[in-house]
Enzyme design. Structure first.
Site, short mmCIF file in Angstrom:
data_model
loop_
_atom_site.label_atom_id
_atom_site.label_comp_id
_atom_site.label_asym_id
_atom_site.label_seq_id
_atom_site.Cartn_x
_atom_site.Cartn_y
_atom_site.Cartn_z
CG ASP A 174 -9.66 1.03 9.61
OD1 ASP A 174 -10.28 1.75 10.41
OD2 ASP A 174 -10.21 0.16 8.93
CG ASP A 214 -5.44 -3.75 -1.92
OD1 ASP A 214 -5.05 -3.22 -0.85
OD2 ASP A 214 -5.77 -4.95 -2.00
N GLY A 216 0.78 -1.24 0.00
CA GLY A 216 0.00 0.00 0.00
C GLY A 216 0.81 1.29 0.00
CG PHE A 249 -12.51 -0.25 2.10
CD1 PHE A 249 -11.78 -0.85 3.11
CD2 PHE A 249 -12.13 -0.46 0.78
CE1 PHE A 249 -10.69 -1.66 2.83
CE2 PHE A 249 -11.04 -1.27 0.48
CZ PHE A 249 -10.32 -1.87 1.50
P1 IMP Z 1 -5.63 -1.38 10.65
O1 IMP Z 1 -4.81 -2.49 11.24
O2 IMP Z 1 -7.09 -1.55 10.95
O3 IMP Z 1 -5.13 -0.01 11.05
O4 IMP Z 1 -5.54 -1.54 9.09
C1 IMP Z 1 -4.40 -1.17 8.42
C2 IMP Z 1 -4.23 -1.88 7.09
O5 IMP Z 1 -5.48 -2.31 6.53
C3 IMP Z 1 -3.65 -0.86 6.13
O6 IMP Z 1 -2.24 -0.93 6.13
C4 IMP Z 1 -4.28 -1.26 4.83
O7 IMP Z 1 -3.48 -2.22 4.18
C5 IMP Z 1 -5.61 -1.87 5.20
N1 IMP Z 1 -6.71 -0.88 5.11
C6 IMP Z 1 -7.36 -0.30 6.15
N2 IMP Z 1 -8.31 0.54 5.70
C7 IMP Z 1 -8.24 0.49 4.35
C8 IMP Z 1 -8.96 1.18 3.30
O8 IMP Z 1 -9.88 1.98 3.53
N3 IMP Z 1 -8.61 0.86 2.02
C9 IMP Z 1 -7.62 -0.03 1.72
N4 IMP Z 1 -6.89 -0.67 2.67
C10 IMP Z 1 -7.22 -0.41 3.97
MG MG Z 2 -3.65 -3.61 2.29
#
Ligand code: IMP
Ligand code: MG
Length: 181
Positions: free
Chosen positions: A105, A161, A46, A154
């Site tokens: 996120d 992606d 990403g 999202f």
């Molecule tokens: P977290 O662990 O919930 O903070 O999620 C982080 C990872 O989830 C990021 O590094 C992204 O790869 C993926 N991710 C979280 N939200 C999105 C989004 O809205 N679009 C695409 N990938 C996301």
């Molecule tokens: Mg990802």
């Protein structure tokens, strides 16, 4: 409209917004790392595009490395269980490490990553994330350098992606297709 692109909603962050904000972040980083050589650690896939643009704005001596991780969970949410797919080539001991992330996120991925990198005894560890989702209960992760705060939807594009598609888009869009939260 080409098949697949019908699931693109509004643009949340435009190419122009990204360009301007990246230059601002780079200026801040250049000042903060004026006496240290940072090692920027990009998180694949990403952060690939953001990393490329950020380092070209950064006019200071620096080094980069990349790592790939995979988080288990559904396509649109993270479980917090993270696996390192490709580890760093660089020894982090006494290095000034800056994690470069696409989006934070829940913060669970970042939380895992920080713990794992801190165990390697860097001199310092900070985080630069292009996007931070608002209103999400976050695993208390400070993101020192945050590009944009966006609504908890999202999003795809500019490296981000949905099932490996849309990474090539120049802007960041709300994803409106199936499996979107
Ligand atoms: P977290 O662990 O919930 O903070 O999620 C982080 C990872 O989830 C990021 O590094 C992204 O790869 C993926 N991710 C979280 N939200 C999105 C989004 O809205 N679009 C695409 N990938 C996301
Ligand atoms: Mg990802």
């Amino acid at each position: 409209m080409r098949e697949g692109y019908e699931h693109l909603g509004e643009i949340v962050v435009s190419e122009e917004d990204i360009r301007k904000r990246t230059a601002e972040l780079a200026a801040e980083l250049a000042a903060d790392y004026s006496e240290r050589v940072p090692l920027l650690v990009g998180v694949l896939k990403g952060a690939l595009i953001f990393m490329g643009d950020l380092i070209r704005e950064l006019d200071i001596p620096l080094e980069i490395d990349m790592m790939a991780i995979s988080s288990y969970g559904s396509a649109t949410s993270t479980s917090g269980v993270v696996r390192i797919i490709k580890d760093l080539d660089t020894d982090l001991t006494d290095r000034h490490v800056l994690i470069v992330e696409d989006i934070v996120d829940s913060g669970l991925t970042l939380s895992y990553l920080k713990r794992s990198l801190l165990a390697r005894n860097p001199a310092s560890l900070e985080v630069c994330a292009l996007l931070v989702k608002d209103g999400v209960r976050r695993a208390d992760q400070e993101v020192r350098y945050a590009g944009f705060h966006i609504p908890p939807r999202f999003v795809v594009g500019y490296g981000l992606d949905m099932n490996e598609r849309y990474r090539n888009l120049r802007d960041v869009y709300i994803y409106t297709g199936p499996e979107a939260s």
